[in-house]
Design a protein around this motif. Structure first.
Motif, short mmCIF file in Angstrom:
data_model
loop_
_atom_site.label_atom_id
_atom_site.label_comp_id
_atom_site.label_asym_id
_atom_site.label_seq_id
_atom_site.Cartn_x
_atom_site.Cartn_y
_atom_site.Cartn_z
N SER A 79 8.60 -78.46 64.86
CA SER A 79 8.55 -80.14 64.70
C SER A 79 9.60 -80.39 63.50
O SER A 79 10.28 -79.57 62.94
N LEU A 80 9.72 -81.85 63.34
CA LEU A 80 10.33 -82.21 62.04
C LEU A 80 10.24 -81.47 60.83
O LEU A 80 10.77 -81.21 60.12
N VAL A 81 8.71 -81.45 60.60
CA VAL A 81 8.09 -81.04 59.42
C VAL A 81 8.93 -79.23 59.32
O VAL A 81 9.49 -78.90 58.24
N GLY A 82 8.58 -78.46 60.41
CA GLY A 82 9.23 -77.15 60.42
C GLY A 82 10.67 -76.89 60.23
O GLY A 82 11.28 -76.26 59.49
N GLN A 83 11.40 -78.04 60.90
CA GLN A 83 12.93 -77.96 60.60
C GLN A 83 13.51 -78.29 59.20
O GLN A 83 14.22 -77.47 58.83
N SER A 84 12.62 -79.25 58.68
CA SER A 84 12.85 -79.62 57.27
C SER A 84 12.55 -78.50 56.38
O SER A 84 13.44 -78.09 55.39
#
Length: 369
Positions: free
Chosen positions: A69-74
């Motif tokens: 997700s966006l959190v993991g990508q960040s």
């Protein structure tokens, strides 16, 4: 809202279409026409172009790491500390976003069908509904969307058809009586709502089945094009029927429904149409709450995100009944501040994550060579 939940690329694009069209189809046409006049459809085209670029950005991130997700990508790109600093403001604006949608629901009911009903009563019922819906999970919401989307879009098309005898194409001219300035101003407003908000979907793209990630991009672009064409058609039909009044009468599509009269058999159906349009508000708020809970779960390391659904919904309820209770304040906020706030809290963090991810990805590829 379990991690093993999965939806197809078509279901994700349907949720996206509902999210983009749901509340905007009711709210956008009137203020847009008020600012840009007959050139409102040009403003929509400009905002759609920006939306396409933002969608391309989040889909590229998803293509590089579809399982995250966006959190993991960040976290993969910038680490936990910077991710926390970037996405806490993101989460706070999501809180206001949910509240803002429900505020608009309350104002819509107050101005149209439930004039004597207190706004807080409508807001409370809606937050109970969207809380229960978010707890049901993305698979259930996606299946519901498949049914209710046909209801909402069916009613929209029905309005266009039944008011066809009232169309006056001459009202569409002149297109730009005051030049390009008002059109650019209106495109700034509609960029803020709804097109800048689409980046929040990067939080839930990881729910798409792995074998359908290749089709996701195509389906999402099609959904955005359908959304744009629907808004443009609604703006044009409002102008052709209401003429100069199209920018002064709130909720243009609902106003068109009030004018429907067919052989003295089909008339006064605006209440049915109104409740059908409210489905869009309900789904958008439910999807936003689901996204926020998913984001908080990963960001704060929660084991059971179900426990925070109703506390978060309650915070949003308090925001909805205590902030911007006057329509003029809300309208000024949406037209002036909201696009800038979304750019700072939504767009810039996602683009920054994309930039760092691309740099790291290319540098890694260079080292392997």
């Amino acid at each position: 809202m379990k991690q093993q939940e999965r939806v197809s690329s078509i279901q994700m694009s349907m949720l996206f279409l509902f999210f983009m069209t749901g509340s905007s189809i009711v709210i956008v046409p009137a203020p847009l026409t008020n600012i840009a006049g007959n050139g409102a459809w040009i403003s929509l085209l400009l905002a759609t172009a920006i939306g396409m670029l933002l969608l391309a950005a989040v889909l590229y991130l998803n293509r590089l790491a579809p399982e995250l997700s966006l959190v993991g990508q960040s976290r993969s790109a910038m680490g936990k500390g910077l991710t926390f600093l970037l996405l806490i403001p993101f989460s706070c604006v999501l809180l206001w976003n949910i509240s803002g949608v429900v505020i608009e629901i309350g104002i819509f009911f107050k101005n149209t069908m439930l004039k004597e009903t207190p706004t807080y009563a409508v807001s409370t019922l809606f937050f109970i509904m969207i809380g229960l819906t978010a707890m049901a999970g993305i698979e259930v919401i996606a299946r519901m969307a498949a049914v209710f989307m046909f209801l909402m879009f069916g009613c929209i098309v029905l309005i266009w058809i039944l008011v066809a005898n009232l169309y006056h194409p001459q009202y569409l001219l002149p297109v730009m009586p005051d030049g390009i300035g008002p059109i650019l101003n209106a495109s700034y407003v509609v960029y803020g709502f709804p097109y800048s908000e689409l980046v929040v979907f990067s939080v839930i793209f990881s729910f798409v089945r792995k074998d359908e990630n290749a089709q996701l991009r195509k389906h999402m672009y099609v959904a955005l094009i359908i959304n744009s064409l629907t808004l443009i058609a609604s703006v044009i039909s409002s102008i052709m029927v209401l003429g100069p009044l199209s920018g002064d009468l709130k909720y243009s599509l609902y106003q068109l429904a009030r004018l429907i009269s067919f052989q003295e058999v089909i008339e006064r159906i605006e209440s049915v149409i109104g409740f059908s349009l409210i489905v869009g508000f309900y789904f958008k708020a439910s999807i936003l709450l689901l996204i926020l809970i998913k984001l908080l779960k990963e960001l704060l390391g929660l084991k059971n995100e179900r426990l925070v659904v109703f506390p978060v919904a309650f915070i949003c309820l308090l925001l909805s009944v205590t902030t911007y209770t006057k329509e003029s304040q809300l309208e000024e906020f949406v037209n002036v501040t909201w696009p800038l706030l979304n750019t700072l809290a939504y767009t810039i963090p996602v683009l920054l994550i994309l930039l760092v991810t691309v740099i790291r990805h290319h540098s890694k590829g260079s080292k392997e060579q």
